[in-house]
Design a protein around this motif. Structure first.
Motif, PDB file in Angstrom:
ATOM      1  N   TYR A 128       0.806  -1.216   0.000  1.00 54.72           N
ATOM      2  CA  TYR A 128       0.000   0.000   0.000  1.00 54.72           C
ATOM      3  C   TYR A 128       0.838   1.265   0.000  1.00 54.72           C
ATOM      4  CZ  TYR A 128      -4.054  -2.919   0.531  1.00 54.72           C
ATOM      5  OH  TYR A 128      -5.013  -3.855   0.311  1.00 54.72           O
ATOM      6  N   GLN A 129       2.002   1.218   0.592  1.00 58.44           N
ATOM      7  CA  GLN A 129       2.863   2.389   0.614  1.00 58.44           C
ATOM      8  C   GLN A 129       3.717   2.491  -0.651  1.00 58.44           C
ATOM      9  OE1 GLN A 129       2.604   4.795   2.908  1.00 58.44           O
ATOM     10  NE2 GLN A 129       0.919   3.560   3.705  1.00 58.44           N
ATOM     11  N   SER A 130       3.742   1.428  -1.435  1.00 56.22           N
ATOM     12  CA  SER A 130       4.510   1.482  -2.683  1.00 56.22           C
ATOM     13  C   SER A 130       3.726   2.294  -3.709  1.00 56.22           C
ATOM     14  CB  SER A 130       4.771   0.078  -3.223  1.00 56.22           C
ATOM     15  OG  SER A 130       3.578  -0.530  -3.685  1.00 56.22           O
ATOM     16  N   ASN A 131       4.456   2.861  -4.680  1.00 52.05           N
ATOM     17  CA  ASN A 131       3.779   3.589  -5.743  1.00 52.05           C
ATOM     18  C   ASN A 131       4.541   3.392  -7.049  1.00 52.05           C
ATOM     19  OD1 ASN A 131       5.777   5.818  -6.060  1.00 52.05           O
ATOM     20  ND2 ASN A 131       5.116   6.309  -3.967  1.00 52.05           N
ATOM     21  N   ILE A 132       3.872   3.690  -8.130  1.00 56.57           N
ATOM     22  CA  ILE A 132       4.435   3.469  -9.459  1.00 56.57           C
ATOM     23  C   ILE A 132       5.708   4.276  -9.662  1.00 56.57           C
ATOM     24  CG2 ILE A 132       4.027   3.785 -11.944  1.00 56.57           C
ATOM     25  CD1 ILE A 132       2.562   1.356 -10.769  1.00 56.57           C
ATOM     26  N   ALA A 133       5.762   5.490  -9.140  1.00 60.18           N
ATOM     27  CA  ALA A 133       6.956   6.324  -9.319  1.00 60.18           C
ATOM     28  C   ALA A 133       8.176   5.676  -8.666  1.00 60.18           C
ATOM     29  CB  ALA A 133       6.723   7.716  -8.740  1.00 60.18           C
ATOM     30  N   ASP A 134       8.023   5.180  -7.443  1.00 57.51           N
ATOM     31  CA  ASP A 134       9.147   4.521  -6.759  1.00 57.51           C
ATOM     32  C   ASP A 134       9.540   3.219  -7.452  1.00 57.51           C
ATOM     33  OD1 ASP A 134       9.303   6.537  -4.883  1.00 57.51           O
ATOM     34  OD2 ASP A 134       8.076   5.468  -3.394  1.00 57.51           O
ATOM     35  N   ILE A 135       8.548   2.481  -7.907  1.00 56.81           N
ATOM     36  CA  ILE A 135       8.828   1.226  -8.615  1.00 56.81           C
ATOM     37  C   ILE A 135       9.571   1.516  -9.912  1.00 56.81           C
ATOM     38  CG2 ILE A 135       7.757  -0.727  -9.822  1.00 56.81           C
ATOM     39  CD1 ILE A 135       5.577  -0.602  -7.546  1.00 56.81           C
ATOM     40  N   ALA A 136       9.128   2.532 -10.651  1.00 54.12           N
ATOM     41  CA  ALA A 136       9.794   2.904 -11.910  1.00 54.12           C
ATOM     42  C   ALA A 136      11.244   3.318 -11.650  1.00 54.12           C
ATOM     43  CB  ALA A 136       9.034   4.035 -12.595  1.00 54.12           C
ATOM     44  N   LEU A 137      11.449   4.110 -10.609  1.00 52.50           N
ATOM     45  CA  LEU A 137      12.803   4.537 -10.260  1.00 52.50           C
ATOM     46  C   LEU A 137      13.682   3.331  -9.933  1.00 52.50           C
ATOM     47  CD1 LEU A 137      14.682   6.952  -9.699  1.00 52.50           C
ATOM     48  CD2 LEU A 137      13.852   6.916  -7.341  1.00 52.50           C
ATOM     49  N   SER A 175       3.046  -5.571   7.041  1.00 51.29           N
ATOM     50  CA  SER A 175       2.355  -4.320   6.718  1.00 51.29           C
ATOM     51  C   SER A 175       0.977  -4.494   6.088  1.00 51.29           C
ATOM     52  CB  SER A 175       3.219  -3.476   5.773  1.00 51.29           C
ATOM     53  OG  SER A 175       3.374  -4.135   4.530  1.00 51.29           O
ATOM     54  N   ASP A 176       0.727  -5.601   5.442  1.00 46.96           N
ATOM     55  CA  ASP A 176      -0.526  -5.803   4.704  1.00 46.96           C
ATOM     56  C   ASP A 176      -1.139  -7.165   5.008  1.00 46.96           C
ATOM     57  OD1 ASP A 176       0.134  -3.336   3.427  1.00 46.96           O
ATOM     58  OD2 ASP A 176       1.299  -4.410   1.926  1.00 46.96           O
TER      59      ASP A 176
END
Length: 179
Positions: free
Chosen positions: A38-47, A111-112
């Protein structure tokens, strides 16, 4: 439902995108291992994957589809790993070790927990069909034996064991189920 619709999402993708997908999945697992789903996001994954957000969105409709494909890719990876083993005992050990040592799973348990509960609930969902097919392909055993193996592995998601415990339990389970 057509054969195309019945195929897992991951399996329906073209081979030309495999390199990008592998990088995206590796990046997603790394980010999830740090912060959870849930705390992950596409921007961080892409980076982390060293791809653009557009590349991710060209591959997947949204984060939910990406995560479903990631789970399917992991099932395929684990099946292939187990198929490469020289014995059923080694296959059990390799699967146990991979599940117990997976940092993304460890973080998800922490966390989930509701997602983990959904993940380990056996359903008629296509991902579970893929899991059952993979285990049957590796172990070629009757459904009762496959059920024991599946439940042993599922237990390690929420209660991981050490590599030594994986080895010892794989030996005992193999001796019990396949002798």
């Amino acid at each position: 439902m057509s054969a195309e619709q019945a195929a897992p999402l991951y399996a329906r993708q073209t081979l030309t995108s495999n390199k990008s997908r592998a990088a995206i999945f590796k990046g997603a697992k790394a980010v999830i291992a740090e912060v959870g789903n849930y705390q992950s996001n596409i921007a961080d994954i892409a980076l982390r994957a060293q791809v653009s957000k557009a590349t991710i969105y060209n591959q997947f409709a949204d984060k939910a589809e990406m995560m479903e494909c990631l789970v399917e890719a992991e099932v395929i990876r684990l099946t292939d790993l187990a198929l490469s083993a020289s014995s059923r005992q080694e296959a059990l050990y390799l699967l146990s070790k991979e599940i117990s040592q997976d940092l993304a799973l460890r973080k998800l348990v922490e966390s989930d927990p509701l997602d983990i509960a959904k993940l380990v609930t056996i359903t008629p969902h296509l991902t579970w069909v893929l899991v059952h097919q993979g285990i049957a392909k590796v172990f070629g055993a009757d459904s009762a034996t496959l059920g024991v193996i599946l439940r042993w592995l599922i237990g390690q998601i929420s209660s991981p064991i050490t590599q030594e415990e994986s080895l010892q339990q794989a030996k005992r389970l193999s001796a019990t189920l396949f002798s």
